[in-house]
Enzyme design. Structure first.
Site, PDB file in Angstrom:
ATOM      1  N   GLY A 181       0.839  -1.191   0.000  1.00 23.81           N
ATOM      2  CA  GLY A 181       0.000   0.000   0.000  1.00 23.81           C
ATOM      3  C   GLY A 181       0.876   1.243   0.000  1.00 23.81           C
ATOM      4  CE1 TYR A 223     -11.719   5.489  11.742  1.00 25.34           C
ATOM      5  CE2 TYR A 223     -10.900   4.290  13.645  1.00 25.34           C
ATOM      6  CZ  TYR A 223     -10.776   4.670  12.335  1.00 25.34           C
ATOM      7  OH  TYR A 223      -9.725   4.212  11.592  1.00 25.34           O
TER       8      TYR A 223
END
Length: 402
Positions: free
Chosen positions: A47, A234
């Site tokens: 990534g 979250y």
């Protein structure tokens, strides 16, 4: 062609190669101006094209002189269509690494696939031998499970009860209330499968089985905790379950590597403007308020500043790596300072569409959003013709044939 930003919600469908290159250069310049890192020498970044992955690759290469392998999705342009910002970032990195005489290779493919893992092991074996740092920084809303072939999608929802709080349309500055319905058990499980630690574990297994993980190697992935006001969406929501799984995976990998002196960590980072965070209701408003306060206090950091501090003061600072009671590295320490969070809470109660420009750094949020795609960057002429087919050194490309 003259490239302008085209937005659709929290996505920009165009990217500017010169702007992306300028931002990569800014990160390189930041690292070059800091004391040299006594860090890793051969690094794999999974990534590697944006965000913390890109910054980790830059810090390792230009701060410690490391050879690097970056894994990311291919996204080539045409004469009429731009590539992704990640492709342009990586092309700029590869060009600058070549100029600096640094060894670097780009494996382009789906990080979740077995084929990409096999190709990466092959490239490391042939070009570097082994790696002593593995950075896992994959952020995706969708994953095709390599064992079942099934595609699963993550969701950003609370768990148990609906959640209502303030949010902002960061394009218009309109503050409103948003109510989010809770995730189903199936959606939570899918989010964990996409964004948890399973793929990180598969990468470490593949690297070990291929003999390309050095004795004493370190691996790190990224997490977030955040303040009380974002907890329901979250940390206590579906994405929080995925982060719990990621952090549990870090402990398992740590045990797996311990016999060879290896280490495994999760780094808890501060809130930043990213494509992922822009998609989470409530979070853009929180980040806009946080930025104002942290900038006023001289505490604000972006990805490259956080990464340098992570490498210099934590991972490679000498001695024992400081961690919290769950074994996590806390680079969110400045964000979570009591005085910072107290001021965020005070502003949160008062903020509205009428005073958002006064009480937050929404302008800074917008600018950083567009900078994710190479726009609004100092020193770039956005009225000039630009070649969307930015040069990627072909000698450094290692595409996956899936």
């Amino acid at each position: 062609m003259i490239i302008k930003p085209r937005t659709r919600g929290f996505i920009c469908t165009t990217a500017h190669p010169d702007g992306c290159a300028a931002q990569v250069q800014q990160q390189i310049d930041y690292i070059a101006a800091k004391p040299r890192l006594e860090g890793p020498k051969k690094v794999l970044v999974i990534g590697a094209s944006t965000g913390y992955g890109l910054s980790a690759r830059i810090a390792a290469a230009f701060g410690a002189g490391a050879a690097t392998v970056g894994v990311y999705r291919p996204s080539k342009s045409s004469e009429t269509r731009t590539a992704s910002a990640g492709w342009y970032n990586s092309a700029a990195f590869e060009r600058k690494a070549a100029e600096a005489g640094l060894r670097s290779f780009s494996v382009t493919g789906d990080a979740f696939s077995d084929e990409t893992k096999a190709k990466t092991v092959e490239v490391i074996r042939e070009e570097l031998g082994q790696v002593d740092l593995v950075v896992y920084s994959v952020a995706s809303a969708r994953r095709v499970n390599p064992k079942t072939g099934e595609a699963v999608n993550s969701v950003l929802k609370p768990i148990g009860d609906s959640y209502t709080n303030k949010t902002v349309n960061f394009h218009t500055g309109e503050v409103s209330e948003v109510t989010l319905d809770p995730a189903t058990e199936e959606e939570v499980a899918a989010t964990v499968e996409v964004m948890g630690g399973e793929d990180w574990q598969l990468w470490i297994d593949a690297l070990q089985a291929g003999g390309v993980l050095a004795e004493g190697a370190t691996t790190i992935a990224y997490s977030y905790i955040g303040p009380d006001l974002t907890q329901p969406i979250y940390r206590e929501g579906s994405i929080g379950r995925a982060k719990d799984h990621l952090e549990d995976t870090a402990l398992r990998i740590g045990g797996q590597l311990a016999s060879g002196g290896g280490r495994s960590f999760v780094s808890v980072s501060k809130a930043l403007v990213t494509q992922s965070s822009s998609a989470i209701p409530v979070v853009p408003l929180y980040v806009s308020v946080l930025y104002k306060i942290m900038k006023e206090k001289g505490l604000h950091e972006g990805c490259i500043e956080q990464t340098y501090r992570l490498f210099a003061d934590r991972l490679y600072g000498g001695g024992e790596v400081p961690v919290d009671e769950q074994g996590r590295i806390r680079i969110d320490d400045w964000e979570m300072r009591e005085d910072v969070q107290r001021e965020v809470a005070e502003i949160w109660e008062r903020i509205s569409s009428d005073n958002i420009d006064e009480l937050s750094d929404l302008a800074g949020y917008r600018q950083e959003f567009f900078q994710l795609f190479g726009f609004e960057t100092d020193g770039v002429d956005y009225e000039a013709d630009c070649d969307p087919q930015a040069g990627m050194p072909e000698s450094r490309l290692r595409p996956v044939r899936e």
